[in-house]
Write an enzyme that holds these catalytic residues in place. Structure first.
Site, PDB file in Angstrom:
ATOM      1  N   GLY A 188       0.832  -1.193   0.000  1.00  0.00           N
ATOM      2  CA  GLY A 188       0.000   0.000   0.000  1.00  0.00           C
ATOM      3  C   GLY A 188       0.866   1.242   0.000  1.00  0.00           C
ATOM      4  N   GLY A 189       1.988   1.149  -0.716  1.00  0.00           N
ATOM      5  CA  GLY A 189       3.000   2.205  -0.675  1.00  0.00           C
ATOM      6  C   GLY A 189       2.722   3.418  -1.532  1.00  0.00           C
ATOM      7  N   GLY A 190       1.554   3.474  -2.163  1.00  0.00           N
ATOM      8  CA  GLY A 190       1.210   4.644  -2.962  1.00  0.00           C
ATOM      9  C   GLY A 190       2.148   4.828  -4.138  1.00  0.00           C
ATOM     10  N   ASP A 211       1.092  -1.661  -4.659  1.00  0.00           N
ATOM     11  CA  ASP A 211      -0.191  -0.991  -4.481  1.00  0.00           C
ATOM     12  C   ASP A 211      -1.099  -1.352  -5.658  1.00  0.00           C
ATOM     13  OD1 ASP A 211      -2.262   0.862  -3.635  1.00  0.00           O
ATOM     14  OD2 ASP A 211      -0.693   1.979  -2.595  1.00  0.00           O
ATOM     15  N   LEU A 212      -2.300  -0.807  -5.638  1.00  0.00           N
ATOM     16  CA  LEU A 212      -3.243  -1.071  -6.725  1.00  0.00           C
ATOM     17  C   LEU A 212      -2.662  -0.590  -8.061  1.00  0.00           C
ATOM     18  CD1 LEU A 212      -6.510   0.049  -4.914  1.00  0.00           C
ATOM     19  CD2 LEU A 212      -5.846  -2.302  -5.458  1.00  0.00           C
ATOM     20  N   MET A 232      -3.691  -6.688  -2.244  1.00  0.00           N
ATOM     21  CA  MET A 232      -3.185  -7.286  -1.006  1.00  0.00           C
ATOM     22  C   MET A 232      -4.095  -8.401  -0.504  1.00  0.00           C
ATOM     23  SD  MET A 232      -4.067  -4.231   1.737  1.00  0.00           S
ATOM     24  CE  MET A 232      -3.565  -2.899   0.638  1.00  0.00           C
ATOM     25  N   LYS A 245       2.190   1.082   6.203  1.00  0.00           N
ATOM     26  CA  LYS A 245       1.962   2.402   6.804  1.00  0.00           C
ATOM     27  C   LYS A 245       0.545   2.852   6.487  1.00  0.00           C
ATOM     28  CE  LYS A 245       3.335   6.230   4.879  1.00  0.00           C
ATOM     29  NZ  LYS A 245       2.072   7.008   4.810  1.00  0.00           N
ATOM     30  N   HIS A 249      -5.507   0.441   9.200  1.00  0.00           N
ATOM     31  CA  HIS A 249      -6.574   1.252   9.813  1.00  0.00           C
ATOM     32  C   HIS A 249      -7.697   1.575   8.826  1.00  0.00           C
ATOM     33  CE1 HIS A 249      -5.209   5.659   8.768  1.00  0.00           C
ATOM     34  NE2 HIS A 249      -5.084   4.859   7.737  1.00  0.00           N
TER      35      HIS A 249
END
Length: 344
Positions: A188-190, A211-212, A232, A245, A249
Site C-alpha cells: 500500500g506504498g502509494g 499498491d493497486l 493485497m 503504513k 486502519h
C-alpha cells in the site's frame, strides 16, 4: 453554564478554522512569507497573491487576524504607527510547500468537498448502519480515486506529504530496524515515496512498492525500487520485511486478518517481520497526539468501510489472529507508532 456555552460555540465553529487554513494554503500565504525570509506587511502578501485591483485586501486582513489568533501566523508591530508585519510560526512552517516535510497537501485533501460531504452523513449512517463516504457518493473512496484522476492525484499528494513527515521520525528513531534485511515490501506504498527513502538510507536494501495498479501507474522511478501492482487480498510480494503504513486502519478486523495472513505467507519463518506504522489509541491519554488520534478514529469511520484506529489490546488480538503472536511497540516523534510484529 457559561463555560459549557463557550465550549459548544468553540466546537461548533471548528469547521471555520479548517476552511481558513485551506484558504491560507490556496493563497500560498506561508510560501509568500517564507520567500521573503522575514516578516512582511499585508500589502506585500497581497501583491504576491495577485496584482489585480479586485483583490479584497480588507477581507485578507480579517483572515490573517483569525490565523494569528490561532497561532498559525505571528503578527508584529515594529513601531508606533507602523504597519503590522506577519511572520511564520512553528505551525505555519508546516504549510510551506518548499519544505520537504509539510502538510499543505493534507490540508487540501481533508478540506476537499468530496471528503467534507461524508461528515454530513455520519448521524444518518449510525442510525442505518451504512458507510458515510459511500452514502454521500455512491462508491467507496478507492473506487472514486480509480475513476477520478484529479481526486486520485489529490489523495496521492496528501499521502506523499504525510509519508515524508512520518519518514523523518522513522529514519531517526528506527534506523537500526532495517539492518539484516535484503528485500523490503512497502504494501500500500502509494507512489513509492516511503520505500524510496528507506532504500536511500539503506543502499543494500532492495525495495518493492506494492499498491493497486492505478496507483503505481502514476509512480515515478526511484533507484533500487520496483513498482508492483496488485491486490493485497490476493497475494503479497515476497520479502524479508513488509512495511504497512496507514494500511490496516482503513479496513475492518476481518479484512485485516486476510491481509495479515497474506503477509505471513510472504515473509520468512525466521527473521521475517512486519513493520506496521499506525496509530495506537490511548483513550485516556494526554500526549501531544492522543486527541488527534481520537479524531482520526472517527475520520476512518467517515471515509473507509470498516476503517478504525485501534488500542494496543486490539492490535494484540488482531496480530495474533493474523499469524503474528509476538509484537513490540516503538514510539516515535510523530502521530503513528511503529509496531514490529513477528511470526514466531
Amino acid at each position: 453554564m457559561v463555560k459549557g456555552q463557550v465550549a459548544i460555540w468553540r466546537y461548533l465553529f471548528r469547521f471555520a478554522d479548517s476552511m481558513v487554513l485551506k484558504c491560507a494554503v490556496e493563497l500560498r500565504i506561508a510560501d509568500i512569507i517564507n520567500s521573503y525570509g522575514q516578516p512582511i506587511t499585508l500589502q506585500k502578501i497581497a501583491s504576491s497573491i495577485s496584482r489585480s485591483s479586485s483583490l479584497d485586501i480588507p477581507s485578507l486582513a480579517r483572515i490573517m487576524r483569525l490565523l494569528v489568533r490561532r497561532d498559525i501566523f505571528a503578527a508584529y508591530q515594529p513601531s508606533e504607527g507602523g504597519e503590522t508585519l506577519y511572520g511564520l510560526t512553528y505551525a505555519s512552517r508546516w504549510l510551506v510547500t518548499g519544505f520537504e516535510s509539510n502538510l499543505a497537501s493534507m490540508v487540501m485533501m481533508q478540506s476537499h468537498p468530496l471528503l467534507l460531504a461524508t461528515w454530513d452523513c455520519i448521524g444518518q449512517c449510525i442510525r442505518e448502519g451504512e458507510m458515510p463516504f459511500k452514502k454521500a457518493h455512491g462508491v467507496e473512496m478507492w473506487e472514486m480515486a480509480s475513476k477520478n484522476p484529479s481526486f486520485n492525484k489529490l489523495f496521492n499528494d496528501a499521502m506523499e506529504c504525510n509519508t515524508k513527515t512520518v519518514m523523518q521520525a522513522i529514519l531517526g528513531a528506527y534506523k537500526d530496524g532495517f539492518e539484516f534485511v535484503g528485500t523490503i515490501v512497502d504494501m500500500g506504498g502509494g507512489t513509492g515515496g516511503m520505500i524510496a527513502e528507506i532504500v536511500k538510507a539503506n543502499p543494500d536494501v532492495r525495495g518493492i512498492n506494492f499498491d493497486l495498479p492505478h496507483v503505481v501507474a502514476t509512480a515515478p522511478a526511484y533507484p533500487g525500487v520496483e513498482h508492483v501492482g496488485g491486490s493485497m487480498f490476493e497475494s503479497v510480494p515476497a520479502g524479508d520485511a513488509i512495511v504497512l503504513k496507514y494500511v490496516l486502519h482503513t479496513w475492518g478486523d476481518e479484512d485485516c486478518v486476510k491481509i495479515l495472513k497474506n503477509c505471513r505467507k510472504a515473509i520468512p519463518e525466521t527473521l521475517g517481520k512486519l513493520i506496521i506504522v499506525e496509530l495506537v489509541l490511548q483513550p485516556e491519554g494526554n500526549g501531544p497526539f492522543d486527541d488527534i488520534a481520537a479524531i482520526f478514529d472517527v475520520m476512518m469511520f467517515a471515509h473507509q468501510p470498516g476503517g478504525k484506529e485501534r488500542t494496543e489490546l486490539e492490535w494484540k488480538n488482531l496480530l495474533a489472529e493474523g499469524g503474528f503472536p509476538r509484537y513490540n511497540i516503538i514510539k516515535i516523534p510523530s502521530l503513528p507508532s511503529i509496531i514490529e510484529a513477528y511470526p514466531n
